[in-house]
Design a protein around this motif. Structure first.
Motif, PDB file in Angstrom:
ATOM      1  N   ALA A 248       0.834  -1.210   0.000  1.00 24.42           N
ATOM      2  CA  ALA A 248       0.000   0.000   0.000  1.00 24.42           C
ATOM      3  C   ALA A 248       0.866   1.257   0.000  1.00 24.42           C
ATOM      4  O   ALA A 248       0.571   2.227  -0.696  1.00 24.42           O
ATOM      5  CB  ALA A 248      -0.942  -0.001   1.206  1.00 24.42           C
ATOM      6  N   GLY A 249       1.936   1.246   0.786  1.00 28.25           N
ATOM      7  CA  GLY A 249       2.851   2.387   0.810  1.00 28.25           C
ATOM      8  C   GLY A 249       3.532   2.597  -0.525  1.00 28.25           C
ATOM      9  O   GLY A 249       3.669   3.726  -1.002  1.00 28.25           O
ATOM     10  N   LEU A 250       3.953   1.496  -1.144  1.00 27.12           N
ATOM     11  CA  LEU A 250       4.578   1.594  -2.468  1.00 27.12           C
ATOM     12  C   LEU A 250       3.608   2.141  -3.506  1.00 27.12           C
ATOM     13  O   LEU A 250       3.997   2.923  -4.371  1.00 27.12           O
ATOM     14  CB  LEU A 250       5.099   0.222  -2.913  1.00 27.12           C
ATOM     15  N   SER A 251       2.335   1.756  -3.399  1.00 23.53           N
ATOM     16  CA  SER A 251       1.348   2.235  -4.366  1.00 23.53           C
ATOM     17  C   SER A 251       1.080   3.725  -4.213  1.00 23.53           C
ATOM     18  O   SER A 251       0.590   4.367  -5.141  1.00 23.53           O
ATOM     19  CB  SER A 251       0.033   1.458  -4.232  1.00 23.53           C
ATOM     20  N   LEU A 252       1.417   4.279  -3.076  1.00 23.84           N
ATOM     21  CA  LEU A 252       1.219   5.704  -2.815  1.00 23.84           C
ATOM     22  C   LEU A 252       2.351   6.563  -3.387  1.00 23.84           C
ATOM     23  O   LEU A 252       2.167   7.759  -3.626  1.00 23.84           O
ATOM     24  CB  LEU A 252       1.112   5.915  -1.299  1.00 23.84           C
ATOM     25  N   MET A 253       3.500   5.983  -3.643  1.00 22.85           N
ATOM     26  CA  MET A 253       4.662   6.756  -4.082  1.00 22.85           C
ATOM     27  C   MET A 253       4.436   7.513  -5.392  1.00 22.85           C
ATOM     28  O   MET A 253       4.821   8.680  -5.487  1.00 22.85           O
ATOM     29  CB  MET A 253       5.910   5.871  -4.154  1.00 22.85           C
ATOM     30  N   PRO A 254       3.809   6.934  -6.406  1.00 28.82           N
ATOM     31  CA  PRO A 254       3.552   7.733  -7.620  1.00 28.82           C
ATOM     32  C   PRO A 254       2.660   8.945  -7.345  1.00 28.82           C
ATOM     33  O   PRO A 254       2.836  10.001  -7.952  1.00 28.82           O
ATOM     34  CB  PRO A 254       2.860   6.745  -8.567  1.00 28.82           C
ATOM     35  N   VAL A 255       1.727   8.800  -6.413  1.00 28.26           N
ATOM     36  CA  VAL A 255       0.860   9.927  -6.045  1.00 28.26           C
ATOM     37  C   VAL A 255       1.693  11.029  -5.410  1.00 28.26           C
ATOM     38  O   VAL A 255       1.563  12.211  -5.761  1.00 28.26           O
ATOM     39  CB  VAL A 255      -0.262   9.462  -5.085  1.00 28.26           C
ATOM     40  N   LEU A 256       2.572  10.656  -4.486  1.00 25.73           N
ATOM     41  CA  LEU A 256       3.429  11.653  -3.835  1.00 25.73           C
ATOM     42  C   LEU A 256       4.378  12.305  -4.835  1.00 25.73           C
ATOM     43  O   LEU A 256       4.663  13.503  -4.727  1.00 25.73           O
ATOM     44  CB  LEU A 256       4.216  11.022  -2.688  1.00 25.73           C
ATOM     45  N   MET A 257       4.853  11.540  -5.809  1.00 25.90           N
ATOM     46  CA  MET A 257       5.732  12.117  -6.830  1.00 25.90           C
ATOM     47  C   MET A 257       4.975  13.147  -7.670  1.00 25.90           C
ATOM     48  O   MET A 257       5.519  14.193  -8.012  1.00 25.90           O
ATOM     49  CB  MET A 257       6.326  11.023  -7.723  1.00 25.90           C
ATOM     50  N   GLU A 258       3.728  12.874  -7.990  1.00 25.67           N
ATOM     51  CA  GLU A 258       2.919  13.838  -8.740  1.00 25.67           C
ATOM     52  C   GLU A 258       2.653  15.091  -7.914  1.00 25.67           C
ATOM     53  O   GLU A 258       2.666  16.200  -8.444  1.00 25.67           O
ATOM     54  CB  GLU A 258       1.608  13.205  -9.211  1.00 25.67           C
ATOM     55  N   VAL A 259       2.417  14.915  -6.618  1.00 25.97           N
ATOM     56  CA  VAL A 259       2.235  16.077  -5.738  1.00 25.97           C
ATOM     57  C   VAL A 259       3.517  16.901  -5.725  1.00 25.97           C
ATOM     58  O   VAL A 259       3.486  18.135  -5.812  1.00 25.97           O
ATOM     59  CB  VAL A 259       1.832  15.634  -4.313  1.00 25.97           C
ATOM     60  N   ALA A 260       4.672  16.222  -5.658  1.00 27.23           N
ATOM     61  CA  ALA A 260       5.958  16.926  -5.678  1.00 27.23           C
ATOM     62  C   ALA A 260       6.154  17.665  -7.007  1.00 27.23           C
ATOM     63  O   ALA A 260       6.596  18.819  -7.022  1.00 27.23           O
ATOM     64  CB  ALA A 260       7.098  15.935  -5.452  1.00 27.23           C
ATOM     65  N   ASN A 261       5.814  17.014  -8.100  1.00 29.36           N
ATOM     66  CA  ASN A 261       5.940  17.668  -9.412  1.00 29.36           C
ATOM     67  C   ASN A 261       5.059  18.905  -9.488  1.00 29.36           C
ATOM     68  O   ASN A 261       5.476  19.949  -9.996  1.00 29.36           O
ATOM     69  CB  ASN A 261       5.580  16.692 -10.538  1.00 29.36           C
ATOM     70  N   TRP A 262       3.843  18.793  -9.014  1.00 27.80           N
ATOM     71  CA  TRP A 262       2.926  19.936  -9.012  1.00 27.80           C
ATOM     72  C   TRP A 262       3.504  21.064  -8.154  1.00 27.80           C
ATOM     73  O   TRP A 262       3.510  22.222  -8.551  1.00 27.80           O
ATOM     74  CB  TRP A 262       1.555  19.513  -8.497  1.00 27.80           C
ATOM     75  N   GLY A 263       4.016  20.702  -6.975  1.00 31.43           N
ATOM     76  CA  GLY A 263       4.603  21.708  -6.091  1.00 31.43           C
ATOM     77  C   GLY A 263       5.797  22.394  -6.714  1.00 31.43           C
ATOM     78  O   GLY A 263       5.962  23.611  -6.596  1.00 31.43           O
ATOM     79  N   ASN A 264       6.631  21.634  -7.414  1.00 29.91           N
ATOM     80  CA  ASN A 264       7.793  22.229  -8.083  1.00 29.91           C
ATOM     81  C   ASN A 264       7.369  23.207  -9.166  1.00 29.91           C
ATOM     82  O   ASN A 264       7.915  24.298  -9.282  1.00 29.91           O
ATOM     83  CB  ASN A 264       8.689  21.144  -8.680  1.00 29.91           C
ATOM     84  N   SER A 265       6.399  22.835  -9.970  1.00 25.08           N
ATOM     85  CA  SER A 265       5.991  23.720 -11.063  1.00 25.08           C
ATOM     86  C   SER A 265       5.266  24.956 -10.546  1.00 25.08           C
ATOM     87  O   SER A 265       5.421  26.033 -11.101  1.00 25.08           O
ATOM     88  CB  SER A 265       5.117  22.959 -12.074  1.00 25.08           C
ATOM     89  N   HIS A 266       4.520  24.833  -9.499  1.00 33.90           N
ATOM     90  CA  HIS A 266       3.796  25.987  -8.973  1.00 33.90           C
ATOM     91  C   HIS A 266       4.676  26.862  -8.077  1.00 33.90           C
ATOM     92  O   HIS A 266       4.413  28.041  -7.931  1.00 33.90           O
ATOM     93  CB  HIS A 266       2.529  25.549  -8.260  1.00 33.90           C
ATOM     94  N   PHE A 267       5.706  26.295  -7.503  1.00 37.53           N
ATOM     95  CA  PHE A 267       6.668  27.085  -6.737  1.00 37.53           C
ATOM     96  C   PHE A 267       7.366  28.073  -7.676  1.00 37.53           C
ATOM     97  O   PHE A 267       7.509  29.250  -7.380  1.00 37.53           O
ATOM     98  CB  PHE A 267       7.684  26.192  -6.041  1.00 37.53           C
TER      99      PHE A 267
END
Length: 110
Positions: free
Chosen positions: A85-104
């Motif tokens: 379950a934790g591993l399945s969450l990692m792509p979601v967190l990576m997308e959140v990080a990508n969004w944060g980087n682009s909006h920062f």
């Protein structure tokens, strides 16, 4: 876009209640694809106290996102790794990080 009329049944609200907060995403990212000891996690996140780190790890274990492995050794050794379950969450967190980087970057330009 609305997800659901009742916010307490909203899947986004449910997900954010699990991974939200200051430390859980950072802890999950630190564990990511490896097994890691408590002391190493503490080194990677010097701003977190031992008490808070312990609590967050227990919460993540209760949620089924990490597995705690305790070894009967002297000195005691405890390691953590992501569950499926934790591993399945990692792509979601990576997308959140990508969004944060682009909006920062956009917020600096504005």
């Amino acid at each position: 876009m609305r997800f659901i009329d009742n916010p307490f049944q909203c899947p986004v609200t449910r997900t954010m209640s699990i991974i939200g907060g200051k430390w859980k995403p950072i802890i999950l990212n630190c564990i990511a694809d490896k097994t890691i000891r408590f002391g190493k996690l503490n080194q990677l996140m010097p701003a977190i106290s031992n008490k808070v780190l312990s609590k967050e790890l227990k919460d993540l274990e209760t949620l089924g996102l990490i597995e705690r492995m305790e070894y009967d050794e002297l000195p005691p050794r405890v390691e953590y790794k992501l569950t499926a379950a934790g591993l399945s969450l990692m792509p979601v967190l990576m997308e959140v990080a990508n969004w944060g980087n682009s909006h920062f970057a956009k917020s600096i330009v504005s």
